[in-house]
Design a protein around this motif. Structure first.
Motif, PDB file in Angstrom:
ATOM      1  N   ALA B  90      37.797  45.659  36.468  1.00  0.00           N
ATOM      2  CA  ALA B  90      38.937  45.248  37.542  1.00  0.00           C
ATOM      3  C   ALA B  90      39.377  43.977  37.302  1.00  0.00           C
ATOM      4  N   GLU B  94      43.070  42.379  35.820  1.00  0.00           N
ATOM      5  CA  GLU B  94      43.937  41.426  36.054  1.00  0.00           C
ATOM      6  C   GLU B  94      43.977  40.431  35.849  1.00  0.00           C
ATOM      7  N   ASN B 144      44.252  40.975  43.654  1.00  0.00           N
ATOM      8  CA  ASN B 144      44.552  42.372  43.024  1.00  0.00           C
ATOM      9  C   ASN B 144      43.461  43.594  42.219  1.00  0.00           C
ATOM     10  N   ARG B 148      42.028  47.267  42.501  1.00  0.00           N
ATOM     11  CA  ARG B 148      41.922  48.340  41.455  1.00  0.00           C
ATOM     12  C   ARG B 148      40.776  48.547  41.765  1.00  0.00           C
ATOM     13  N   GLU B 151      40.555  51.679  43.580  1.00  0.00           N
ATOM     14  CA  GLU B 151      41.541  52.403  43.358  1.00  0.00           C
ATOM     15  C   GLU B 151      40.949  53.624  42.072  1.00  0.00           C
TER      16      GLU B 151
END
Ligand code: FES
Ligand code: FES
Lengths: 774, 158
Positions: B90, B94, B144, B148, B151
């Motif tokens: 991630a 990002e 972010n 992420r 998620e």
């Protein structure tokens, strides 16, 4: 054709090494037999060194070398050679190194430093720039007249003025005589620290034959080599400078720092490698900073907002040395009225010595500082004559056809500052700023500010790039420009991939920098990296394309002109099914019968700044700028009208980058820069005691933004191509932080009417102004 | 001198340390886990963050003797061979890495957060990471990346 490469957000090179902890910074490097260095620092801002006794330190078991300034009769420095490696005869700031030790462990080195006895006789210190330029001020460098400097700088012997840049355009006397209003203000800002997360670290290993190998956390390996060679009287070819991963720079690792000291220590320790690592406290105390600035601006303006005359004085608080500071002062002066056209200008910018830690390059190179004054003054002027801050900027902003203060004509290929301003004003809905929806006592304010900056560098700044094929048809790209977080290497790989029509992951940008094997680059500073190295890399790629075609033309039986490069192949233009792959050409082409032609392919490209001139010493006229990047910010704040507490609700930032080669990395630069500017604006600043001791030397006392501090940010990319930029690109590494303090000051003024002139913008100072207004 | 036992990334270590020796120095200099960095040495920047018994700690202000008997995780334990963790992936996706000096500490603070709170709000992220200074990125991409990663690990899309 491979897919569109330019403008794409290709993933950052070396991200994997960094995210796994595998990336080795100088901090992480150990060499067999390595000793550890520690410095003894001056507790005084200005004092004569009467005596240094190192006997006890030298006899401590495990100590290999103890040095003082007496043993090091050298001066080092970039533009004005004024730095001692260790203080000689006197100390000029608190925190200045007076002696250094190399020992087997850090603990022994620390113990030895404690055993060094220094006897001082205190001298009067000068801590304030305005006092430092007075006639009877104590002198920081008595021998200023004897110091070497680049020919474009003019130290004034017998004073504390290390350099004075003058800009003269039109006739200010006449201009002021015709002006409807004359408005004068003074502005100040303190020194600030770069606080790169990796502190300065260097290792040197002295070798027989007066040679030395250095590993260092530096931005510019060739500048380190050159300045070390000049300072210690060594041959360039005998110095090897290696730069691995670097943990942030922001200008603070440009030029030369502790490399000469570890070199001398290693020499004194019989060639044992010596490592020095700045502690965070030393980083604050003894490693150079962004200069402080006092500005006085007098503006003549007509009722309609047209600025007709501008008189400006900048006094830069350069601290105890100005080896780099003189050029900050010069560069900022060339941008000294902001991105506006003003017919009559008189500007004086002086680098002033004081008894404080000294100044150096910091992201923005003087421009954040001058724009604090210029863009605050613009709002103060607008308020006084009753015109909108937006309109006054639109009225005076540079356009095609404008002439700058150094006489440069703005042409079609320049960026557009007004377009940036329009974009941010729209984004924050600038005209709409009432506070009706807010609770009692809270006021909404909106501000705009513009910015501009060109690279500041010698007129003959150059760079070069090498390309070589690997056996499998992939390429290695070598440049000595460094990538300490900007993402430039990724953009350069994209350029090669586009030029030679190959996948970007087949372009390996050699990470570690080494002056032995890499082609020259002056320095990694000034947001010139992508512009200049990008152009050099285009030339190297074209050179490679030409060589590929030359070899391929024989087996393909056609002339070079009939060949095209496509999809990692050299193809016959009108018979695209006839081709030879890069892989077959990389090491030389071999015919079926075994005959071979060509040979391993290597290519090169270079670039030198074009058309730049030195400035006239009396008028400042000339061409100092390779390319100007323009931008603007818009900000919304909510301020408590009683306490001065405020919240930055939103920042919108637009930059005319010409062409974004890698959008994601451009946005990364904008986000990082804006937040660094935000730190300068609302929390950072060196504070000294009355006798010149630094009070802010830990992260507890010197706060920088954390993840919990950041406001909403909208980055906006504007693209008006730069004719001579690679694909039209301009640099944008420094610009995002410029004018952030001014735009916040402007928004706070808009909200509650206070006229802030001192940075940082903090509630305590706003409160004082609120009280004074009552 | 005292003999301590602990595990680092699941491997057992037994070693002699001085009473005043710092955990970060032991990890970096004796055991050669140089992923954790020293940015301040005062517990103020988070570059030295490792996980000790499930909690993110700044190893520059922890004595090695305090780590006796503990389980320590460092950045080096977050990837296995060519496989990197969701969090690491991630961060790359990002673009949350610039110079990379703060990155190991950021990843470790993120791991400690997501281990105890798989679905953090912006505020939770800010609290968990407010001790980790990054001077390069401006933090937007890091925030972010944490979302992420959450998620990827199966938290909700909030
Ligand atoms: S090095 Fe441990 S918190 Fe900074
Ligand atoms: S990426 Fe450089 S400090 Fe965070």
């Amino acid at each position: 054709m491979t897919e569109e490469m330019i403008g794409k957000s290709v993933k950052r090179i070396k991200a994997l090494e960094k995210v796994t902890g595998n990336a080795k910074f100088v901090h992480d490097i150990e060499i067999q037999g390595m000793l550890h260095a520690k410095m003894k620092l001056s507790p005084h801002a200005h004092a004569k060194i009467v005596n240094i006794d190192t006997t006890k330190a030298k006899s401590l078991p495990g100590v290999w070398a103890v040095l003082t300034g007496k043993e090091l009769p050298y001066k080092v420095g970039l533009y004005l050679v004024d730095k001692d490696i260790l203080a000689v005869n006197k100390v000029r700031y608190q925190g200045e190194p007076v002696a250094a030790v190399a020992a087997e462990t850090k603990e022994i080195a620390e113990k030895a430093v404690e055993l060094i006895e220094v006897e001082y006789k205190k001298l009067d210190a000068v801590l304030d720039v305005q006092k430092a330029v007075e006639e009877d001020a104590p002198l920081v460098h008595e021998n200023l007249g004897e110091l070497e400097s680049a020919p474009v700088f003019f130290p004034k012997p017998g004073t504390n003025i290390a350099h004075h840049t003058k800009i003269r355009k039109g006739d200010t006397e006449k201009g002021f005589a015709k002006a409807d209003h004359i408005i004068e203000n003074e502005f100040t800002l303190p020194m600030v620290d770069h606080t790169a997360m990796e502190t300065h670290t260097s290792i040197a290993e002295w070798k027989p034959g007066r040679k030395v190998k250095i590993w260092t956390s530096a931005q510019s390996p060739f500048a380190v080599r050159n300045l070390l060679a000049n300072g210690l009287h060594l041959n360039h070819e005998d110095i090897e400078v290696i730069v691995p991963y670097v943990g942030g720079g922001f200008g603070g690792k440009a030029g030369i720092h502790f490399e000469p000291l570890v070199t001398c220590l290693s020499r004194a320790a019989d060639g044992r490698p010596v490592k020095i690592v700045m502690s965070r406290e030393e980083e604050f105390n003894s490693v150079p900073v962004r200069q402080g600035l006092y500005s006085r601006l007098k503006t003549g303006v007509n009722d309609d907002g047209e600025i007709v005359a501008q008189e400006t004085e900048f006094l830069w608080d350069s601290g105890a040395n100005a080896d780099y500071g003189v050029n900050v002062t010069r560069a900022a002066a060339t941008a000294g009225v902001g991105p506006y056209e003003i017919k009559n200008v008189k500007l004086d910018s002086k680098t002033v010595y004081t008894n404080k830690i000294f100044g150096t390059a910091y992201r923005g190179f003087g421009h954040l500082e001058i724009l604090w004054a210029i863009e605050r003054q613009m709002d103060l002027v607008a308020k006084e004559i009753g015109i909108s801050p937006y309109d006054i900027r639109m009225k005076n902003g540079l356009d095609v056809g404008s002439v700058t203060i150094t006489g440069e004509h703005i042409g079609e290929s320049h960026g557009r500052v007004k377009e940036c301003l329009r974009e941010v004003a729209k984004e924050i809905d600038f005209e709409n700023r009432d506070s009706d929806d807010l609770p009692e006592g809270k006021k909404r304010g909106k501000g705009v500010a513009t910015l501009h900056k060109a690279p500041a560098m010698p007129t003959n700044t150059g760079t070069a790039a090498f390309l070589k094929f690997n056996e499998n048809g992939t390429l290695n790209l070598t440049v000595s420009l460094t990538d300490y977080g900007q993402g430039t290497y990724t953009a350069l790989a994209q350029i090669v991939a586009d030029q030679l029509d190959m996948p970007v992951d087949k372009v390996n940008v050699v990470w570690e920098n080494n002056t032995e094997t890499e082609p020259y680059d002056w320095q990694t500073v000034a947001s010139k990296g992508l512009f200049m190295s990008g152009n050099a890399v285009i030339k190297a790629s074209q050179d490679m394309a030409q060589q590929l075609k030359e070899v391929a033309s024989e087996p393909l039986r056609c002339s070079v002109e009939d060949l095209v490069i496509e999809d990692e192949k050299v193809k016959v233009r009108h018979h695209l099914d006839k081709y030879i792959s890069f892989k077959e050409l990389a090491m030389g082409y071999t015919y079926e019968n075994g005959n071979a032609i060509g040979g391993p392919l290597v290519a090169r490209g270079n670039y030198i700044a074009q058309g730049l001139t030195n400035l006239d010493p009396e008028t400042g006229q000339g061409l100092p700028a390779l390319d100007w990047t323009y931008g603007a910010h818009g900000v919304e704040v909510i301020v408590d009208e009683d306490t001065g507490e405020f919240e930055v609700v939103k920042i919108a930032s637009a930059f005319d980058v010409g062409k974004a080669i890698n959008k994601e990395n451009v946005i990364g630069q904008i986000q990082g820069g804006v937040i660094q500017g935000y730190g300068s604006a609302v929390m950072e600043g060196y504070q000294f005691s009355e006798d010149g001791r630094l009070l802010t030397n830990t992260f507890t006392d010197y706060k920088v933004p954390s993840i919990a501090d950041i406001p909403e940010l909208k980055p906006i990319i504007v693209e008006n191509a730069q004719e001579d930029g690679p694909y039209g690109a301009r640099g944008v590494a420094e610009h995002p932080m410029l004018s952030i303090p001014s735009v916040i000051g402007n928004a706070v003024q808009d909200a509650i009417g206070v006229k802030i002139k001192e940075m940082p913008v903090i509630p305590e100072k706003i409160f004082e102004l609120i009280e004074a207004n009552k | 001198m005292k003999t301590i036992n602990f595990t680092v990334n699941g491997r057992n270590y037994k070693l002699d340390v001085k009473d005043n020796e710092i955990l970060l120095d032991v990890l970096r200099e004796k055991l050669h886990f140089t992923g954790a960095k020293e940015g301040c040495g005062e517990g103020e920047c988070g570059a030295c963050t490792v996980i000790m018994d499930g909690k993110a700690v700044t190893s520059c202000i922890i004595l090695a003797v305090e780590a006796d008997g503990s389980d320590i995780e460092t950045i080096e334990g977050q990837s296995v061979g060519e496989e990197i963790s969701d969090i690491q992936e991630a961060f790359i996706e990002e673009n949350a890495i610039q110079c990379g000096f703060c990155t190991p500490g950021m990843v470790m603070s993120t791991k400690a957060l997501l281990d105890r709170n798989p679905d953090p709000s912006d505020e939770d992220i800010d609290i968990a990471l407010s001790g980790n200074i990054c001077r390069c990125t401006g933090y937007y991409s890091i925030r972010n990346a944490v979302k992420r990663a959450a998620e990827k690990k199966g938290g909700s899309q909030s």
